[in-house]
Design a protein around this motif. Sequence first.
Motif, PDB file in Angstrom:
ATOM      1  N   VAL A 150     -29.558 -46.674  29.503  1.00  0.00           N
ATOM      2  CA  VAL A 150     -29.599 -46.567  28.040  1.00  0.00           C
ATOM      3  C   VAL A 150     -30.897 -47.154  27.505  1.00  0.00           C
ATOM      4  CG1 VAL A 150     -28.542 -47.374  25.895  1.00  0.00           C
ATOM      5  CG2 VAL A 150     -27.103 -46.532  27.763  1.00  0.00           C
ATOM      6  N   ALA A 151     -31.286 -48.309  28.036  1.00  0.00           N
ATOM      7  CA  ALA A 151     -32.535 -48.945  27.597  1.00  0.00           C
ATOM      8  C   ALA A 151     -33.740 -48.086  27.958  1.00  0.00           C
ATOM      9  CB  ALA A 151     -32.656 -50.330  28.229  1.00  0.00           C
ATOM     10  N   ALA A 152     -33.715 -47.477  29.144  1.00  0.00           N
ATOM     11  CA  ALA A 152     -34.837 -46.632  29.574  1.00  0.00           C
ATOM     12  C   ALA A 152     -34.978 -45.399  28.698  1.00  0.00           C
ATOM     13  CB  ALA A 152     -34.628 -46.219  31.027  1.00  0.00           C
ATOM     14  N   LEU A 153     -33.893 -44.919  28.131  1.00  0.00           N
ATOM     15  CA  LEU A 153     -33.932 -43.735  27.261  1.00  0.00           C
ATOM     16  C   LEU A 153     -34.211 -44.092  25.805  1.00  0.00           C
ATOM     17  CD1 LEU A 153     -30.845 -41.828  28.728  1.00  0.00           C
ATOM     18  CD2 LEU A 153     -33.250 -41.221  29.017  1.00  0.00           C
ATOM     19  N   GLY A 154     -34.469 -45.375  25.538  1.00  0.00           N
ATOM     20  CA  GLY A 154     -34.817 -45.795  24.191  1.00  0.00           C
ATOM     21  C   GLY A 154     -33.647 -46.194  23.336  1.00  0.00           C
ATOM     22  N   GLY A 155     -32.473 -46.293  23.905  1.00  0.00           N
ATOM     23  CA  GLY A 155     -31.294 -46.681  23.144  1.00  0.00           C
ATOM     24  C   GLY A 155     -31.113 -48.185  23.089  1.00  0.00           C
ATOM     25  N   ASP A 156     -30.129 -48.627  22.307  1.00  0.00           N
ATOM     26  CA  ASP A 156     -29.819 -50.051  22.178  1.00  0.00           C
ATOM     27  C   ASP A 156     -28.620 -50.368  23.070  1.00  0.00           C
ATOM     28  OD1 ASP A 156     -29.178 -52.622  21.519  1.00  0.00           O
ATOM     29  OD2 ASP A 156     -29.179 -52.328  19.349  1.00  0.00           O
ATOM     30  N   PRO A 157     -28.829 -51.043  24.208  1.00  0.00           N
ATOM     31  CA  PRO A 157     -27.720 -51.346  25.127  1.00  0.00           C
ATOM     32  C   PRO A 157     -26.581 -52.128  24.469  1.00  0.00           C
ATOM     33  CG  PRO A 157     -29.827 -51.768  26.177  1.00  0.00           C
ATOM     34  CD  PRO A 157     -30.119 -51.509  24.721  1.00  0.00           C
ATOM     35  N   VAL A 158     -26.932 -53.028  23.516  1.00  0.00           N
ATOM     36  CA  VAL A 158     -25.897 -53.833  22.870  1.00  0.00           C
ATOM     37  C   VAL A 158     -24.973 -52.955  22.025  1.00  0.00           C
ATOM     38  CG1 VAL A 158     -25.449 -55.705  21.229  1.00  0.00           C
ATOM     39  CG2 VAL A 158     -27.354 -55.887  22.860  1.00  0.00           C
ATOM     40  N   ARG A 159     -25.572 -52.050  21.233  1.00  0.00           N
ATOM     41  CA  ARG A 159     -24.769 -51.155  20.412  1.00  0.00           C
ATOM     42  C   ARG A 159     -23.965 -50.186  21.290  1.00  0.00           C
ATOM     43  NH1 ARG A 159     -28.304 -48.334  15.906  1.00  0.00           N
ATOM     44  NH2 ARG A 159     -26.222 -47.485  15.473  1.00  0.00           N
ATOM     45  N   PHE A 160     -24.594 -49.760  22.395  1.00  0.00           N
ATOM     46  CA  PHE A 160     -23.896 -48.859  23.307  1.00  0.00           C
ATOM     47  C   PHE A 160     -22.659 -49.533  23.894  1.00  0.00           C
ATOM     48  CE2 PHE A 160     -23.175 -47.518  27.714  1.00  0.00           C
ATOM     49  CZ  PHE A 160     -22.888 -46.179  27.522  1.00  0.00           C
ATOM     50  N   GLN A 161     -22.824 -50.762  24.388  1.00  0.00           N
ATOM     51  CA  GLN A 161     -21.696 -51.492  24.975  1.00  0.00           C
ATOM     52  C   GLN A 161     -20.604 -51.746  23.935  1.00  0.00           C
ATOM     53  OE1 GLN A 161     -21.073 -52.117  27.993  1.00  0.00           O
ATOM     54  NE2 GLN A 161     -23.023 -51.887  29.073  1.00  0.00           N
ATOM     55  N   ALA A 162     -21.011 -52.045  22.691  1.00  0.00           N
ATOM     56  CA  ALA A 162     -20.029 -52.290  21.635  1.00  0.00           C
ATOM     57  C   ALA A 162     -19.235 -51.025  21.338  1.00  0.00           C
ATOM     58  CB  ALA A 162     -20.727 -52.792  20.377  1.00  0.00           C
ATOM     59  N   ALA A 163     -19.930 -49.877  21.325  1.00  0.00           N
ATOM     60  CA  ALA A 163     -19.246 -48.608  21.065  1.00  0.00           C
ATOM     61  C   ALA A 163     -18.266 -48.274  22.174  1.00  0.00           C
ATOM     62  CB  ALA A 163     -20.279 -47.496  20.902  1.00  0.00           C
ATOM     63  N   VAL A 164     -18.697 -48.507  23.418  1.00  0.00           N
ATOM     64  CA  VAL A 164     -17.809 -48.238  24.562  1.00  0.00           C
ATOM     65  C   VAL A 164     -16.597 -49.167  24.529  1.00  0.00           C
ATOM     66  CG1 VAL A 164     -17.607 -48.337  27.073  1.00  0.00           C
ATOM     67  CG2 VAL A 164     -19.641 -47.334  26.025  1.00  0.00           C
ATOM     68  N   ALA A 165     -16.831 -50.442  24.221  1.00  0.00           N
ATOM     69  CA  ALA A 165     -15.737 -51.422  24.215  1.00  0.00           C
ATOM     70  C   ALA A 165     -14.716 -51.122  23.121  1.00  0.00           C
ATOM     71  CB  ALA A 165     -16.288 -52.828  24.043  1.00  0.00           C
ATOM     72  N   SER A 166     -15.177 -50.566  21.996  1.00  0.00           N
ATOM     73  CA  SER A 166     -14.269 -50.319  20.875  1.00  0.00           C
ATOM     74  C   SER A 166     -13.568 -48.962  20.946  1.00  0.00           C
ATOM     75  CB  SER A 166     -15.035 -50.417  19.547  1.00  0.00           C
ATOM     76  OG  SER A 166     -16.057 -49.422  19.498  1.00  0.00           O
ATOM     77  N   ALA A 167     -14.005 -48.107  21.882  1.00  0.00           N
ATOM     78  CA  ALA A 167     -13.399 -46.771  21.995  1.00  0.00           C
ATOM     79  C   ALA A 167     -11.978 -46.885  22.553  1.00  0.00           C
ATOM     80  CB  ALA A 167     -14.254 -45.885  22.888  1.00  0.00           C
ATOM     81  N   LYS A 168     -11.018 -46.256  21.889  1.00  0.00           N
ATOM     82  CA  LYS A 168      -9.616 -46.295  22.331  1.00  0.00           C
ATOM     83  C   LYS A 168      -8.978 -44.925  22.156  1.00  0.00           C
ATOM     84  CE  LYS A 168      -8.829 -51.171  21.128  1.00  0.00           C
ATOM     85  NZ  LYS A 168      -8.006 -52.123  20.314  1.00  0.00           N
ATOM     86  N   PHE A 169      -8.070 -44.612  23.038  1.00  0.00           N
ATOM     87  CA  PHE A 169      -7.332 -43.361  22.879  1.00  0.00           C
ATOM     88  C   PHE A 169      -6.140 -43.596  21.948  1.00  0.00           C
ATOM     89  CE2 PHE A 169      -5.267 -45.481  26.429  1.00  0.00           C
ATOM     90  CZ  PHE A 169      -3.926 -45.288  26.176  1.00  0.00           C
ATOM     91  N   ILE A 170      -5.639 -42.529  21.366  1.00  0.00           N
ATOM     92  CA  ILE A 170      -4.512 -42.621  20.434  1.00  0.00           C
ATOM     93  C   ILE A 170      -3.277 -42.025  21.108  1.00  0.00           C
ATOM     94  CG2 ILE A 170      -3.604 -41.916  18.192  1.00  0.00           C
ATOM     95  CD1 ILE A 170      -6.496 -41.709  17.221  1.00  0.00           C
ATOM     96  N   GLU A 171      -2.237 -42.843  21.225  1.00  0.00           N
ATOM     97  CA  GLU A 171      -1.002 -42.411  21.882  1.00  0.00           C
ATOM     98  C   GLU A 171       0.035 -42.035  20.834  1.00  0.00           C
ATOM     99  OE1 GLU A 171       2.287 -43.967  25.183  1.00  0.00           O
ATOM    100  OE2 GLU A 171       0.788 -45.342  24.362  1.00  0.00           O
ATOM    101  N   ASP A 172       0.544 -40.807  20.911  1.00  0.00           N
ATOM    102  CA  ASP A 172       1.603 -40.365  20.013  1.00  0.00           C
ATOM    103  C   ASP A 172       2.923 -41.026  20.404  1.00  0.00           C
ATOM    104  OD1 ASP A 172      -0.102 -38.719  18.600  1.00  0.00           O
ATOM    105  OD2 ASP A 172       0.241 -37.000  19.911  1.00  0.00           O
ATOM    106  N   PRO A 173       3.854 -41.155  19.462  1.00  0.00           N
ATOM    107  CA  PRO A 173       5.160 -41.781  19.775  1.00  0.00           C
ATOM    108  C   PRO A 173       5.857 -41.049  20.920  1.00  0.00           C
ATOM    109  CG  PRO A 173       4.900 -41.505  17.409  1.00  0.00           C
ATOM    110  CD  PRO A 173       3.768 -40.767  18.044  1.00  0.00           C
ATOM    111  N   PRO A 174       6.464 -41.791  21.872  1.00  0.00           N
ATOM    112  CA  PRO A 174       7.161 -41.155  23.009  1.00  0.00           C
ATOM    113  C   PRO A 174       8.448 -40.480  22.563  1.00  0.00           C
ATOM    114  CG  PRO A 174       7.551 -43.515  23.008  1.00  0.00           C
ATOM    115  CD  PRO A 174       6.544 -43.250  21.929  1.00  0.00           C
TER     116      PRO A 174
END
Length: 405
Positions: free
Chosen positions: A147-171
């Motif tokens: 990510v850093a080599a491609l010019g991105g912000d590793p900190v923002r990338f890691q934060a986005a990955v950490a906050s990503a969650k799937f949504i589970e419908d009621p069973p």
Amino acid sequence: MSTPVPDVRMSPTAAVGLVASREISTRVKSKAYRISTVVTLLLIVAGIFLLKLLSGGGADSKVGFTAATAAFSAPLTAAGKALDENIETTQVADEAAGRAQLADGSLDALLTGDGRSVHVQVKKDLDGKLANVLQMLSQQVAVTQQVAALGGDPVRFQAAVASAKFIEDPPLEEPYDYNGQQLVLGIIAGVLIYMSLLLNGQSVAQGVVEEKTSRVVELLLSTIKPWQLMAGKVLGIGVVGLFQMVVIGVVGVVTALATDVLTISVSAAVGTVVWLVVWYLLGFFLYSIVFAALGALVSRQEDIGGATMPAMMLVIAGYAIGISVLPSDPGNTFVEVLSVIPVFSPTLMPMRLAMGGVPVWEAVVSVGLVVLMIPGLIWFAARIYRNAVMRTGAKVKLRDALRAA
């Protein structure tokens, strides 16, 4: 004028009670019973304290890092949590100091190098679970670098990955959250019930054969009826076994709660002991009535095993299915169905009840079916017992015992 002979016959209740009290007195006074009870209690208490010592409650692995690899500390701990591995990290003065701690066992692993890639050193062998955590860490480091080599912000990338969650419908159906300690309680309950049914059931059969061999049964049957003798024997041995079961259950649960090995609620633990007692009683009377009848078919102790094998196989089958399936699949439908069938209920239902998640109607139905089955078994077993208990010598065939007048 002749003197009338007084009627010395006892009432059925008195006759059963007399036989039962004799069995209780004989078995409680026996050295084997006392020793087995004390040894069982000591083994349970020792096992609980051993679990307490082994559980410890500390980290699964302790990993050291240098100033150059300090950036790996937080993501390493996070990766461990993701893989259910509790990792403790600590900074060392330098790599030499870290290697010294590896050598004396203070560390399980040491992160070395310049911090651009994950290098690890161990004393001898790298733990498999820790290796998986380190592999995840290596992948995270590689992604961050790309990510850093491609010019991105590793900190923002890691934060986005950490906050990503799937949504589970009621069973469709509400699941039951099985507690690990309840699963263990279920297994222990199954083992206790299984051992009690086999040992006490065999005791009933052995007692019947002993009385046949010594001709004591002839003396007893001159005063009381065969079914009263059988019922008294089963009741007496059942009471002795019940006392043993209650003592073992209470001592085990109290010790586990006191040492914090068991952290479930007191009400749940008490409920487990209560259900254990209930199913011991139901299972014992269900099977011991049959064991008494089958024991009456033979006249030698060495023939007891063969005579009682059909009933024993049902006990063993229920226990084997429960102990092999329920730990990995507590909600198994096949076991759920079997646990309601009377011949399997005494071993399977207490295990499921201790684990939790059993609908009330299933518990009620399983208890009700066993209760309804016991009177029929009493009639069936009493007929066999009455027609076979006085016949010594060769083994009496079951069909002959049922047909005899």
